[in-house]
Design a protein around this motif. Structure first.
Motif, PDB file in Angstrom:
ATOM      1  N   LEU A 201       5.221  -0.086 -13.610  1.00  0.00           N
ATOM      2  CA  LEU A 201       4.853   0.779 -12.551  1.00  0.00           C
ATOM      3  C   LEU A 201       5.435   1.907 -12.106  1.00  0.00           C
ATOM      4  N   GLY A 202       4.522   3.065 -12.370  1.00  0.00           N
ATOM      5  CA  GLY A 202       5.315   4.226 -12.705  1.00  0.00           C
ATOM      6  C   GLY A 202       4.163   5.499 -12.082  1.00  0.00           C
ATOM      7  N   GLY A 203       4.469   6.641 -12.707  1.00  0.00           N
ATOM      8  CA  GLY A 203       3.550   7.558 -12.241  1.00  0.00           C
ATOM      9  C   GLY A 203       2.140   7.106 -12.917  1.00  0.00           C
ATOM     10  N   SER A 204       2.195   6.512 -13.826  1.00  0.00           N
ATOM     11  CA  SER A 204       0.999   5.710 -14.536  1.00  0.00           C
ATOM     12  C   SER A 204       1.534   4.372 -14.532  1.00  0.00           C
ATOM     13  N   SER A 273       0.787  12.871  -1.137  1.00  0.00           N
ATOM     14  CA  SER A 273       1.469  13.067  -2.386  1.00  0.00           C
ATOM     15  C   SER A 273       1.072  11.984  -3.457  1.00  0.00           C
ATOM     16  N   ASN A 274       1.375  12.610  -4.601  1.00  0.00           N
ATOM     17  CA  ASN A 274       1.220  11.650  -5.925  1.00  0.00           C
ATOM     18  C   ASN A 274       2.433  10.939  -6.191  1.00  0.00           C
ATOM     19  N   ASP A 275       3.486  11.225  -5.509  1.00  0.00           N
ATOM     20  CA  ASP A 275       4.785  10.598  -5.764  1.00  0.00           C
ATOM     21  C   ASP A 275       5.077   9.389  -4.836  1.00  0.00           C
ATOM     22  N   LEU A 276       5.315   8.373  -5.179  1.00  0.00           N
ATOM     23  CA  LEU A 276       5.351   7.227  -4.455  1.00  0.00           C
ATOM     24  C   LEU A 276       6.666   7.140  -3.290  1.00  0.00           C
ATOM     25  N   ARG A 277       7.815   7.899  -3.718  1.00  0.00           N
ATOM     26  CA  ARG A 277       8.661   8.318  -2.726  1.00  0.00           C
ATOM     27  C   ARG A 277       8.177   9.100  -1.320  1.00  0.00           C
ATOM     28  N   ASP A 278       7.415  10.225  -1.459  1.00  0.00           N
ATOM     29  CA  ASP A 278       6.906  10.779  -0.499  1.00  0.00           C
ATOM     30  C   ASP A 278       5.885   9.754   0.400  1.00  0.00           C
ATOM     31  N   THR A 321       9.097  -2.964 -14.549  1.00  0.00           N
ATOM     32  CA  THR A 321       9.495  -1.815 -15.229  1.00  0.00           C
ATOM     33  C   THR A 321       9.140  -0.243 -14.740  1.00  0.00           C
ATOM     34  N   ALA A 322       9.516   0.798 -15.148  1.00  0.00           N
ATOM     35  CA  ALA A 322       9.088   2.260 -14.991  1.00  0.00           C
ATOM     36  C   ALA A 322       9.585   2.475 -13.637  1.00  0.00           C
ATOM     37  N   GLY A 323       9.317   3.792 -13.219  1.00  0.00           N
ATOM     38  CA  GLY A 323       9.950   4.451 -12.001  1.00  0.00           C
ATOM     39  C   GLY A 323       9.761   3.686 -10.674  1.00  0.00           C
ATOM     40  N   ILE A 324       8.472   3.469 -10.417  1.00  0.00           N
ATOM     41  CA  ILE A 324       8.332   2.613  -9.256  1.00  0.00           C
ATOM     42  C   ILE A 324       8.798   1.190  -9.309  1.00  0.00           C
ATOM     43  N   GLY A 325       8.467   0.320 -10.444  1.00  0.00           N
ATOM     44  CA  GLY A 325       8.973  -0.988 -10.423  1.00  0.00           C
ATOM     45  C   GLY A 325      10.405  -1.077 -10.586  1.00  0.00           C
ATOM     46  N   GLU A 326      11.196  -0.097 -11.251  1.00  0.00           N
ATOM     47  CA  GLU A 326      12.768  -0.157 -11.131  1.00  0.00           C
ATOM     48  C   GLU A 326      13.466   0.169  -9.968  1.00  0.00           C
ATOM     49  N   ASN A 327      12.912   1.100  -9.185  1.00  0.00           N
ATOM     50  CA  ASN A 327      13.477   1.510  -7.996  1.00  0.00           C
ATOM     51  C   ASN A 327      13.161   1.134  -6.625  1.00  0.00           C
ATOM     52  N   ASN A 328      12.181   0.270  -6.614  1.00  0.00           N
ATOM     53  CA  ASN A 328      11.660   0.123  -5.270  1.00  0.00           C
ATOM     54  C   ASN A 328      11.652  -1.664  -4.825  1.00  0.00           C
ATOM     55  N   PRO A 329      12.926  -2.117  -4.312  1.00  0.00           N
ATOM     56  CA  PRO A 329      12.822  -3.437  -3.821  1.00  0.00           C
ATOM     57  C   PRO A 329      11.875  -3.833  -3.140  1.00  0.00           C
TER      58      PRO A 329
HETATM   59  P1  AMP Z   1       7.614   7.281 -13.836  1.00  0.00           P
HETATM   60  O1  AMP Z   1       6.365   7.945 -14.358  1.00  0.00           O
HETATM   61  O2  AMP Z   1       8.056   5.868 -14.711  1.00  0.00           O
HETATM   62  O3  AMP Z   1       8.688   8.523 -14.236  1.00  0.00           O
HETATM   63  O4  AMP Z   1       7.679   6.899 -12.457  1.00  0.00           O
HETATM   64  C1  AMP Z   1       7.459   7.750 -11.488  1.00  0.00           C
HETATM   65  C2  AMP Z   1       7.294   7.331 -10.077  1.00  0.00           C
HETATM   66  O5  AMP Z   1       8.374   6.289 -10.010  1.00  0.00           O
HETATM   67  C3  AMP Z   1       7.072   8.134  -9.012  1.00  0.00           C
HETATM   68  O6  AMP Z   1       6.038   7.702  -8.323  1.00  0.00           O
HETATM   69  C4  AMP Z   1       8.455   8.112  -8.213  1.00  0.00           C
HETATM   70  O7  AMP Z   1       8.119   8.050  -6.682  1.00  0.00           O
HETATM   71  C5  AMP Z   1       9.161   6.588  -8.416  1.00  0.00           C
HETATM   72  N1  AMP Z   1      10.383   6.828  -8.354  1.00  0.00           N
HETATM   73  C6  AMP Z   1      11.131   7.255  -9.654  1.00  0.00           C
HETATM   74  N2  AMP Z   1      12.429   7.166  -9.178  1.00  0.00           N
HETATM   75  C7  AMP Z   1      12.552   6.602  -8.014  1.00  0.00           C
HETATM   76  C8  AMP Z   1      13.526   6.274  -7.011  1.00  0.00           C
HETATM   77  N3  AMP Z   1      14.710   6.412  -7.207  1.00  0.00           N
HETATM   78  N4  AMP Z   1      13.319   5.727  -5.833  1.00  0.00           N
HETATM   79  C9  AMP Z   1      11.805   5.538  -5.813  1.00  0.00           C
HETATM   80  N5  AMP Z   1      11.008   5.802  -6.282  1.00  0.00           N
HETATM   81  C10 AMP Z   1      11.230   6.403  -7.620  1.00  0.00           C
END
Ligand code: AMP
Length: 393
Positions: A201-204, A273-278, A321-329
């Protein structure tokens, strides 16, 4: 052996340089550039930088370059990046427009700039070569299938890393060893099942069901434009919506393509936004549309994860795994909510504590191991290139 892993996007070039040997894997350095208009310049600059920074005494020490190619017409696997690969990338350029032309350009540039180095392509589709045929077919007329329209699957390097690492963490060295040899030897035919659902789970994003290191199914289809909602790409969409949107909205195919590939997904759903954090911040601030888009992402992750339970016939590990899966409890908790009947139970404290590092987040009585494993696609590339080049010699 010094192996350079090249990551090319439509306007970016990033690299990692590894020292690889039997029993040794070391990252020597990384770098790259954004807003690239000329890949030749970007790659020459990076090679100079590696020499200036002392990563290599001379660029000639780089023995091989690995490319994480996305989709080739009629070609997959881990193969030498020669003319056949260039043709396969060109053949599907419009299916992966952000990546195929960039990789084709990058491979040509490396051929000219580092003629002594071996070039190896590891297709993102490679991990799905052994999916049951029924899992690859769309119910389309034969001509469509012959034109290459079928489910391929992507994020292969990431899910392969999860297959290997989860096997190691579960003490299944037989499966981990089989995953390491997968592209050389094919599936190993292990009986004792190790069944894993891997959520990248990430940008893609994509979800893959894995049995003894071999993919049984994936949420990604013909193009990376499928499955879960992506950062700005639509994910699954009923094919009937396209001709209807054309009429109802009075737009042409170009607009449709742009809207579905750049203005949809999390961005389109949330309008934020396309970024989960926003999106999360907006949702926490009371934005209902943003909150709904997060619910859709969770719903789709659960829908796809559950779709592999029957084909797998059971489950030993559930992995994020990936940005969303790793960082969002909060997201992991939402995906795993109410699954005690299926043996999946999260430990709230362990889950909350895990931000981006490898961890087991399941409770002590969770029958299924629930894991967070940081993505490491470049390492998979370096390993596969090393094996390929070692086998070639
Ligand atoms: P990736 O494509 O694997 O780099 O993942 C990008 C996604 O992960 C974006 O939507 C980010 O919002 C999310 N992301 C990356 N780092 C963090 C973080 N520290 N806390 C929350 N979400 C994150």
């Amino acid at each position: 052996m010094k192996i350079l892993v090249a990551n090319l996007g439509s306007t970016s070039f990033k690299y990692r340089l590894f020292e690889m040997a039997e029993g040794e894997e070391r990252l020597l350095g990384k770098g790259g550039s954004e807003r690239v208009t000329d890949f030749g310049e970007a790659i020459s600059g990076a090679l100079r930088q590696m020499e200036d920074d002392g990563m290599v005494a001379s660029r000639d020490q780089i023995e091989a370059v690995g490319f994480k190619t996305v989709l080739g017409r009629g070609l997959s696997g881990c193969v030498e990046a020669g003319d056949e690969v260039l043709e396969a990338l060109d053949g599907f350029a419009e299916v992966a427009p952000a990546h195929n032309p960039a990789y084709a350009a990058g491979i040509r540039q490396f051929r000219d700039l580092l003629p002594g180095a071996r070039r190896v392509a590891l297709f993102e589709t490679a991990f799905y070569q052994w999916m049951p045929e029924a899992a690859t077919r769309y119910a389309v007329p034969g001509e469509w299938h012959e034109a290459g329209i079928r489910r391929y699957g992507f994020h292969g390097a990431s899910h392969k890393f999860i297959a290997e690492r989860s096997a190691e963490l579960l003490g299944r060295d037989d499966v981990a060893a089989a995953v390491r040899r997968l592209y050389q030897d094919g599936p190993a035919g292990i009986d004792d099942p190790l069944r894993v659902i891997s959520c990248h789970l990430g940008g893609s994003s994509s979800v893959t069901g894995i049995r003894n290191g071999v993919a049984v199914g994936t949420s990604m289809g013909f193009s990376p434009q499928s499955g879960l909602p992506q950062n700005n790409r639509v994910g699954d969409l009923d094919s009937g919506a396209i001709p209807y949107a054309r009429k109802a909205l009075g737009i042409g195919m170009e607009d449709i393509e742009r809207q579905l590939t750049r203005e949809s997904g999390l961005l389109g759903l949330s309008g934020v936004s396309n970024d989960l954090r926003d999106v999360k911040e907006a949702a926490d601030g009371g934005n209902r549309q943003a909150a709904l888009s997060l619910e859709v992402l969770v719903h789709e992750a659960r829908r796809w994860a559950s779709s592999f339970l029957f084909p797998l016939g059971g489950l030993e590990a559930f992995v994020f795994t990936a940005g969303i899966g790793e960082n969002n409890p909060w997201l992991r908790a939402a995906v795993c909510a109410g699954l005690a009947e299926f043996g999946i139970l999260i430990d709230p404290e362990r889950n909350e504590a895990c931000r981006g590092e490898e961890a087991e987040i399941g409770s002590a009585d969770s029958r299924v191991k629930v894991l967070v494993i940081p993505a490491n696609e470049e390492l998979v590339l370096a390993r596969e290139v090393f094996r390929k080049v070692t086998n070639l010699n």
